[in-house]
Design a protein around this motif. Structure first.
Motif, PDB file in Angstrom:
ATOM      1  N   ASN A 162      30.691  49.793  34.587  1.00 42.94           N
ATOM      2  CA  ASN A 162      29.796  48.771  35.136  1.00 42.94           C
ATOM      3  C   ASN A 162      29.002  48.076  34.038  1.00 42.94           C
ATOM      4  N   VAL A 165      31.114  45.502  32.181  1.00 39.28           N
ATOM      5  CA  VAL A 165      31.242  44.257  32.937  1.00 39.28           C
ATOM      6  C   VAL A 165      29.961  43.437  32.826  1.00 39.28           C
ATOM      7  N   VAL A 259      26.849  45.546  40.205  1.00 35.22           N
ATOM      8  CA  VAL A 259      28.225  45.664  39.726  1.00 35.22           C
ATOM      9  C   VAL A 259      28.695  47.111  39.802  1.00 35.22           C
ATOM     10  N   PHE A 261      32.529  49.751  40.256  1.00 38.20           N
ATOM     11  CA  PHE A 261      33.957  49.957  40.458  1.00 38.20           C
ATOM     12  C   PHE A 261      34.100  50.890  41.652  1.00 38.20           C
ATOM     13  N   LEU A 281      39.638  45.604  47.523  1.00 36.56           N
ATOM     14  CA  LEU A 281      38.397  44.989  47.061  1.00 36.56           C
ATOM     15  C   LEU A 281      37.445  44.729  48.224  1.00 36.56           C
ATOM     16  N   MET A 326      38.232  36.754  43.003  1.00 40.05           N
ATOM     17  CA  MET A 326      38.893  38.067  42.961  1.00 40.05           C
ATOM     18  C   MET A 326      40.327  37.981  43.485  1.00 40.05           C
ATOM     19  N   TRP A 330      43.109  38.883  40.826  1.00 39.21           N
ATOM     20  CA  TRP A 330      43.659  40.236  41.002  1.00 39.21           C
ATOM     21  C   TRP A 330      44.660  40.343  42.149  1.00 39.21           C
ATOM     22  N   GLY A 372      34.488  46.592  42.361  1.00 37.32           N
ATOM     23  CA  GLY A 372      35.693  46.203  41.654  1.00 37.32           C
ATOM     24  C   GLY A 372      36.882  47.087  41.998  1.00 37.32           C
ATOM     25  N   ILE A 403      40.088  44.357  31.371  1.00 38.15           N
ATOM     26  CA  ILE A 403      39.743  44.303  32.793  1.00 38.15           C
ATOM     27  C   ILE A 403      38.253  44.005  32.978  1.00 38.15           C
ATOM     28  N   PHE A 404      37.446  44.365  31.979  1.00 42.47           N
ATOM     29  CA  PHE A 404      36.008  44.114  32.049  1.00 42.47           C
ATOM     30  C   PHE A 404      35.708  42.629  31.829  1.00 42.47           C
ATOM     31  N   GLU A 406      37.866  40.250  32.584  1.00 43.48           N
ATOM     32  CA  GLU A 406      38.339  39.613  33.818  1.00 43.48           C
ATOM     33  C   GLU A 406      37.308  39.715  34.938  1.00 43.48           C
ATOM     34  N   TYR A 407      36.762  40.897  35.099  1.00 46.43           N
ATOM     35  CA  TYR A 407      35.760  41.140  36.150  1.00 46.43           C
ATOM     36  C   TYR A 407      34.543  40.232  35.928  1.00 46.43           C
TER      37      TYR A 407
END
Length: 429
Positions: A162, A165, A259, A261, A281, A326, A330, A372, A403-404, A406-407
């Protein structure tokens, strides 16, 4: 001497009365008694139709709220009990939209009042955004049950994910012109309380019908373990969030983004073979207060404050904008909560649900609570343990960005898309 004795007796009975009054308060764990006078600012700021519509569609779609209220003409009377004997508050409703008193803080139209306003290159200029990286982490990660490790792979610690991100998102949001503040930037608790400070609160939860003063100092090992576990959960699930709320409510940002996951259920000692096949998600906004939650007077107050300050509009709109990003990036399916009454589907997006989480309830500004990808899903796990990095990296034969990153890009683009679509927010050339 007689006068002194009289004052002493008066002081004694006054304290007893105050203690009884406090004991009568139906409060959630660690919640302070609500100050109902703070709702006075909302008198006659909402019509009956809008009030009823918000209760029925977002805050209490199961109807539990109405058990504690009576609407008589343009007045809502809120009670502590369903028998309507313990009065809490009276709210005057506006007779019609023409006589409605304007809100002092309007999250929709007054978000853009700072500085020069947005520009084409700085679409978030003037916005104050708070980032809230979920969980504590560090030495507390295992206690929080937000830690796992498969074999010799790097451990997965959600608080660190988190934070990764949020660090990326802060950079992107600031590049877009926003001012960014945080609830925390490290892996230490915000709260000064620790589990040892919360033993009495744990006992009150475990033995609610017992005289607390008559409880023994020490119980059996099995009960002591339950007491410790309860105190620990009060520490990281409750005291920590309440300490963060003090920061958020003092800063009063335009938007707070929580934030996280997500993860699916699995064994206590997972292997790679147990990774679930696909992430799902979800984004939560405040709402869907249950019958069990509305027993507590502080949660009745929280519901009313969120409703009357109209945070639901930006919460739903920002959530839908972020969920759209998202889906594009994704392409994971939304969560399905058909058999879970705690979450209630609202709005147009299949990814957005109302849920009464502590953070999105007691943070007074609009709050978007983003979950996430699954930490234990095939589609995310190897990207997660690869850590954060710039550029692209080969992961399982695919060239992928972090991926962080992207998030963080998803969050930022969602907020920008929402902000630039709002009527009355003019982008200067």
């Amino acid at each position: 001497m007689q006068k002194g004795l009289s004052l002493l007796i008066l002081f004694f009975f006054l304290n007893v009365s105050l203690s009884c009054l406090f004991a009568m308060q139906k409060l959630s764990p660690l919640a302070p008694p609500p100050d109902w006078s703070k709702l006075d600012q909302f008198q006659e700021t909402i019509t009956k139709d809008e009030f009823v519509q918000l209760i029925n569609t977002i805050y209490s779609p199961n109807g539990s709220f109405w058990r504690y209220t009576i609407i008589n003409g343009n007045e809502v009377t809120i009670y502590s009990d369903i028998e309507h004997n313990e009065l809490l508050y009276r709210l005057r409703l506006a007779p019609d939209s023409e006589s409605q008193v304007p809100l002092k803080a309007n999250w929709i139209s007054n978000i853009k009042t700072r500085g020069e306003g947005p520009t084409e290159t700085k679409p978030l200029k003037g916005f104050l955004i708070c980032l809230d990286p979920g969980h504590i982490g560090g030495q507390w990660a295992k206690m929080e049950e937000r830690y796992f490790q498969i074999g010799s792979d790097p451990p997965v610690i959600e608080a660190e994910l988190n934070m990764n991100v949020c660090r990326r998102a802060a950079h992107f949001l600031e590049d877009a012109g926003a001012k960014v503040v945080w609830t925390k930037k490290n892996f230490e608790p915000v709260t000064e309380l620790r589990p040892a400070n919360l033993r009495a609160d744990a006992l009150a939860l475990l033995f609610p019908f017992e005289n607390q003063e008559s409880l023994p100092d020490r119980f059996s090992d099995e009960i002591e373990k339950k007491i410790l576990l309860t105190a620990e959960r009060l520490f990281y699930r409750n005291a920590e969030i309440r300490a963060r709320a003090e920061i958020v409510n003092r800063i009063n940002p335009d938007l707070t983004i929580c934030v996280h996951f997500n993860a699916d259920k699995w064994s206590d000692h997972p292997t790679r073979k147990e990774l679930v096949p696909q992430s799902k998600l979800v984004i939560f906004v405040n709402g869907n207060y249950s019958e069990e939650e509305l027993v507590f007077d502080d949660q009745k107050w929280d519901l009313l404050y969120k409703l009357l300050s109209r945070t639901s509009v930006p919460e739903v709109e920002v959530s839908e904008a972020v969920s759209k990003e998202m889906e594009v990036v994704w392409n994971y399916p939304p969560e399905n909560y058909n058999n879970w009454s705690t979450a209630y589907k609202i709005g147009k997006s299949p990814y957005v649900f109302a849920r009464n989480l502590l953070a999105n309830r007691i943070y007074h500004c609009p709050v978007v609570f983003v979950e996430g990808p699954y930490m234990n899903a095939v589609d995310a796990y190897d990207r997660i343990i690869a850590g954060d990095y710039d550029g692209n990296k080969n992961i399982n034969g695919k060239s992928l960005k972090s991926i962080f990153v992207e998030y963080a890009e998803i969050i930022t683009q969602g907020v920008i898309s929402w902000a630039t679509s709002k009527e009355g927010i003019v982008v200067q050339q």
